[in-house]
Design a protein around this motif. Structure first.
Motif, PDB file in Angstrom:
ATOM      1  N   GLU A  52      31.507  13.243 -12.789  1.00 10.21           N
ATOM      2  CA  GLU A  52      30.896  14.183 -11.840  1.00 10.21           C
ATOM      3  C   GLU A  52      31.192  13.750 -10.408  1.00 10.21           C
ATOM      4  O   GLU A  52      31.105  12.564 -10.073  1.00 10.21           O
ATOM      5  N   LEU A  53      31.526  14.706  -9.555  1.00 15.83           N
ATOM      6  CA  LEU A  53      31.799  14.401  -8.156  1.00 15.83           C
ATOM      7  C   LEU A  53      30.494  14.090  -7.435  1.00 15.83           C
ATOM      8  O   LEU A  53      29.471  14.749  -7.672  1.00 15.83           O
ATOM      9  N   PRO A  54      30.484  13.081  -6.550  1.00 10.32           N
ATOM     10  CA  PRO A  54      29.262  12.756  -5.796  1.00 10.32           C
ATOM     11  C   PRO A  54      28.767  13.985  -5.030  1.00 10.32           C
ATOM     12  O   PRO A  54      29.561  14.713  -4.431  1.00 10.32           O
ATOM     13  N   GLY A  55      27.471  14.232  -5.082  1.00 10.16           N
ATOM     14  CA  GLY A  55      26.900  15.387  -4.389  1.00 10.16           C
ATOM     15  C   GLY A  55      26.838  16.640  -5.230  1.00 10.16           C
ATOM     16  O   GLY A  55      26.195  17.630  -4.845  1.00 10.16           O
ATOM     17  N   SER A  56      27.483  16.637  -6.405  1.00 10.83           N
ATOM     18  CA  SER A  56      27.451  17.804  -7.284  1.00 10.83           C
ATOM     19  C   SER A  56      26.037  17.984  -7.843  1.00 10.83           C
ATOM     20  O   SER A  56      25.375  17.006  -8.213  1.00 10.83           O
ATOM     21  N   PRO A  57      25.550  19.229  -7.924  1.00 11.63           N
ATOM     22  CA  PRO A  57      24.210  19.458  -8.498  1.00 11.63           C
ATOM     23  C   PRO A  57      24.130  19.051  -9.966  1.00 11.63           C
ATOM     24  O   PRO A  57      23.039  18.834 -10.494  1.00 11.63           O
ATOM     25  N   GLU A  58      25.291  18.944 -10.618  1.00  5.53           N
ATOM     26  CA  GLU A  58      25.306  18.578 -12.034  1.00  5.53           C
ATOM     27  C   GLU A  58      24.972  17.094 -12.271  1.00  5.53           C
ATOM     28  O   GLU A  58      24.640  16.708 -13.384  1.00  5.53           O
ATOM     29  N   VAL A  59      25.080  16.263 -11.216  1.00  2.00           N
ATOM     30  CA  VAL A  59      24.815  14.827 -11.375  1.00  2.00           C
ATOM     31  C   VAL A  59      23.385  14.596 -11.847  1.00  2.00           C
ATOM     32  O   VAL A  59      23.123  13.813 -12.768  1.00  2.00           O
ATOM     33  N   SER A  60      22.427  15.302 -11.228  1.00  2.00           N
ATOM     34  CA  SER A  60      21.013  15.112 -11.584  1.00  2.00           C
ATOM     35  C   SER A  60      20.753  15.554 -13.025  1.00  2.00           C
ATOM     36  O   SER A  60      20.000  14.900 -13.758  1.00  2.00           O
ATOM     37  N   VAL A  61      21.399  16.645 -13.453  1.00  2.00           N
ATOM     38  CA  VAL A  61      21.226  17.145 -14.824  1.00  2.00           C
ATOM     39  C   VAL A  61      21.783  16.130 -15.824  1.00  2.00           C
ATOM     40  O   VAL A  61      21.206  15.897 -16.888  1.00  2.00           O
ATOM     41  N   CYS A  62      22.895  15.511 -15.444  1.00  2.00           N
ATOM     42  CA  CYS A  62      23.515  14.510 -16.315  1.00  2.00           C
ATOM     43  C   CYS A  62      22.557  13.343 -16.570  1.00  2.00           C
ATOM     44  O   CYS A  62      22.363  12.918 -17.712  1.00  2.00           O
ATOM     45  N   PHE A  63      21.940  12.821 -15.508  1.00  2.00           N
ATOM     46  CA  PHE A  63      21.009  11.693 -15.670  1.00  2.00           C
ATOM     47  C   PHE A  63      19.773  12.113 -16.471  1.00  2.00           C
ATOM     48  O   PHE A  63      19.237  11.333 -17.260  1.00  2.00           O
ATOM     49  N   ALA A  64      19.315  13.362 -16.270  1.00  2.00           N
ATOM     50  CA  ALA A  64      18.163  13.852 -17.027  1.00  2.00           C
ATOM     51  C   ALA A  64      18.504  13.958 -18.515  1.00  2.00           C
ATOM     52  O   ALA A  64      17.702  13.569 -19.380  1.00  2.00           O
ATOM     53  N   ASN A  65      19.700  14.468 -18.828  1.00  2.00           N
ATOM     54  CA  ASN A  65      20.138  14.559 -20.230  1.00  2.00           C
ATOM     55  C   ASN A  65      20.197  13.177 -20.867  1.00  2.00           C
ATOM     56  O   ASN A  65      19.770  12.978 -22.011  1.00  2.00           O
TER      57      ASN A  65
END
Length: 748
Positions: A52-65
């Motif tokens: 995931e690229l830094p700053g991407s909104p998907e980063v937070s979802v990844c850590f939650a998953n």
């Protein structure tokens, strides 16, 4: 032409971040999660985080998953860390109740009741404010269940656990040497023309005594096995290698990795490790990942060595080597005999500082012998163009200033723009290149493999099988003082990037302390050992080699690992292509190639049997292994190591089925063969006894388990020390068995 070829090779080892790879890994991870394969999901979600690229909104979802997988696996503290990461990366507010509920559940499991209550209150208010209540019905139901659990925990607090007495092991007595950093006071540094620098016992040493405790000056994680990519192949491999399993800085095992912000390759155990690596070397290495993986670990170690040393120290020592000082090119030539230097202590020994102290420093590392004259011209040329290619890339990427430490820390995180430069390296980079070339040549004789005992299979069974795996390549300046012997008197173990050398047998005062570089007399014949040792540019004259060479007696390794006659089972003998039965009455002969082919086929069948075990087909695995055993008995010596390995595999399968007596029976046969090959006090025997202790413990064979635990403790504490994980586990098993009711103890 060469540069184009190198660029093409680098495409096979990409280290840049790819959002499309992150999406693919997320999909795979979600599928594994739905199947209940949480460990596999955890690994895949970590790969998502790396891409995931830094700053991407998907980063937070990844850590939650990933936190969801960690919760299911019972890693509550690490789950909370991932939830905190998700929140700090802007986790969507609409999804927050799900994560808060997970957080409350973790806190409850950890016994942090007040914190759990606080989270539940926040969660209740969030749900109450939400207009669409139906979407939260499931969460409300789970919330009420958690509140009931919380109430029960408050009414019936768990009794405080008593500390188990005597399970921590006795602390080791350690007095550091005031002349050699990281070495015991029971050692002294010596030199002579034949053996060079070496360590000698200055007093009598007992087995298990710690002799050297050294942190690696530099280490680089070996990426592990992965198939090279072909044109058109996807780079998105779901397999986990060393690069996914261990921290790239401290080598701790990873559970939920912290990815590098700039590349998809580097992963760390914590943000602290990531920040430290960035400051020390990764700010330079980050954009060079594909090139470093292509050139190999020796080039990577060489670059990281000069980055850690700093340009000032590198240029000082390179300049010193230019000023006609023959001491550096041939350190032995300048060393005074110890008798002449008696008053000066170890000042005459290369690598020591002005006070005569030998430290685990860059100066000591620089003085390790590169054996420049012994390397072939072809090898030196290959090393040179590899180092030059790396330095040219540093210059082209505008990283020269970072290498020379001419930037302030505030500038480190700024991306560099490529600038057009001449083909000629700057004088400073030529100095760096010269030092790197020296280190690449040194590594052939002075590289130390950092190994770790890695679990085979999922590691969730009652009996855990492990094998040693090369984890990293490192420079240990003090450990490098130990000379080789095929029958060493020490054992080396690793914890992260730290090495500990312990005496494996009594060492008398005045005796040299010796370490095995790999070829051990128990594992291979003298001819094979001498061939492997040729890379170190010396001929081994240890007692084991001299005995085999001078007596002309066939080594026990050859006898035990020999083929036997298919007709009468006597030993087959012969040095050439045709082997003849040693029984004159039989006189059967067969080709070596034929028997070697049968051996390879047998090994493939064993591999298939283990594959059946991995997919849960234990009964089929047993049938195949028993058939392999019968086949092996027709052409292999009963003492052949492979016979022992098959017994070990059968024990593993029976343990999987809970048939503890059968498992113990087969493992005891394996131990007999291991003892024949490696000796009753060897680390190999210790590992086998550890597995037997687990089997007997699970089978409630109390008396036999206790005696096996005691024997395993005795061997493993010598090799790994009283604080090692295996010793702690053995002591926990012993404490558990001691607490069993008396009537059970009497029956068993």
């Amino acid at each position: 032409e060469e540069e184009a070829a190198l660029v093409q090779l680098c495409h096979q080892a990409p280290t840049d971040k790819k959002p499309e790879a992150a999406s693919w890994y997320r999909e795979q991870g979600n599928q594994e999660f739905k199947r209940g394969h949480y460990q596999a999901a955890l690994r895949l979600y970590s790969k998502v985080a790396s891409h995931e690229l830094p700053g991407s909104p998907e980063v937070s979802v990844c850590f939650a998953n990933r936190s969801a997988a960690l919760l299911h696996l019972g890693h509550f503290e690490v789950c909370l860390e991932d939830i905190a990461r998700a929140e700090s990366h802007g986790y969507p507010d609409r999804l927050l109740p799900k994560v808060l509920l997970r957080k409350a559940e973790c806190l409850l499991c950890l016994g942090r009741l007040q914190d759990a209550q606080d989270i539940l209150r926040v969660l209740e208010s969030k749900i109450a404010l939400d207009g669409v209540m139906t979407t939260h019905l499931t969460r409300l139901k789970k919330l009420s269940q958690l509140k009931v659990k919380l109430g029960e925990k408050e009414r019936c607090p768990e009794p405080a656990r008593e500390a188990a007495g005597g399970t921590q092991g006795e602390p080791e007595i350690w007095e550091e040497n005031n002349r050699i950093s990281g070495a015991s006071s029971s050692l002294s540094l010596s030199f002579d023309a034949e053996r060079g620098r070496h360590l000698v016992a200055s007093q009598d040493i007992v087995p298990g005594q710690s002799l050297v405790k050294e942190e690696a000056f530099v280490s680089v994680l070996c990426p592990g096995e992965s198939l090279p990519l072909q044109d058109g192949d996807t780079a998105w491999d779901t397999r986990a290698t060393n690069a996914d399993l261990y921290c790239h800085r401290c080598l701790r095992q990873l559970l939920a990795s912290v990815p590098c912000q700039g590349c998809s390759y580097a992963k760390y155990c914590s943000q602290d490790c990531a920040d430290m690596a960035w400051q020390q070397y990764h700010r330079t290495e980050c954009s060079l990942g594909a090139l470093l993986l292509t050139l190999g670990v020796f080039c990577h170690v060489a670059l990281r060595t000069v980055l850690l040393a700093g340009f000032a120290e590198v240029s000082r020592l390179v300049a010193w080597s230019h000023h006609g000082d023959k001491n550096l090119q041939n350190p032995e030539a300048s060393c005074k005999p110890l008798s002449e230097a008696a008053g000066a202590g170890s000042r005459g020994v290369p690598g020591c500082d002005s006070s005569g102290r030998y430290q685990s420093s860059y100066q000591a590392l620089f003085h390790l012998l590169p054996h420049t004259e012994q390397h072939s011209p072809e090898h030196k040329f290959l090393c040179t163009i590899s180092v030059v290619a790396l330095c040219k890339q540093l210059q082209a990427a505008g990283l020269e200033a970072a290498v020379l430490s001419q930037e302030s820390p505030q500038q480190w995180s700024k991306p560099k723009t490529c600038e057009k430069t001449s083909d000629e390296l700057s004088p400073e980079l030529k100095t760096v290149a010269e030092a790197m070339l020296r280190h690449v040549l040194q590594l052939q004789c002075n590289a130390q493999a950092i190994t770790v005992m890695q679990e085979l299979g999922p590691g969730d069974g009652a009996v855990v099988d492990k094998k040693p795996v090369r984890l990293a390549t490192a420079f240990f300046p003090v450990l490098s003082l130990l000379n080789h012997s095929c029958c060493p008197n020490t054992s080396v173990s690793f914890s992260g990037t730290a090495a500990t050398v312990r005496a494996s047998q009594p060492i008398s005062s005045g005796q040299e302390v010796l370490h095995c570089y790999g070829p051990h007399w128990c594992r291979m014949r003298v001819a094979e050992r001498q061939q492997l040792l040729s890379q170190y540019f010396f001929e081994c004259r240890c007692p084991a080699c001299l005995e085999e060479l001078e007596s002309g007696v066939k080594s026990v390794v050859s006898i035990r690992n020999s083929f036997c006659c298919p007709k009468c089972q006597a030993q087959m003998q012969g040095e050439k292509d045709t082997l003849c039965c040693s029984n004159e009455a039989c006189a059967t002969s067969t080709s070596r190639d034929h028997l070697s082919g049968r051996l390879q086929d047998l090994q493939q069948q064993i591999k298939k049997a283990l594959g059946l075990l991995r997919i849960g087909k234990a009964d089929q695995a047993i049938k195949m292994l028993l058939k392999c055993q019968m086949d092996a008995g027709t052409f292999l010596s009963p003492e052949h190591l492979l016979m022992g390995e098959m017994e070990d595999h059968l024990a593993q399968v029976y343990a999987t089925l809970g048939k503890w007596q059968e498992a113990a029976r087969h493992l005891k046969k394996s131990i007999e063969i291991v003892e024949m090959h490696h000796g009753p006090s060897s680390v190999e025997t210790g590992h086998e006894l550890f597995k037997l202790a687990q089997i007997l413990f699970n089978g409630f064979a109390v008396s036999e388990a206790m005696s096996t635990i005691q024997r395993a403790e005795g061997i493993l504490s010598v090799h790994f020390g009283p604080q090692s994980a295996q010793i702690q586990e053995l002591q926990e098993m012993k404490a558990c068995l001691s607490e069993l009711p008396r009537n059970i103890l009497q029956r068993t």
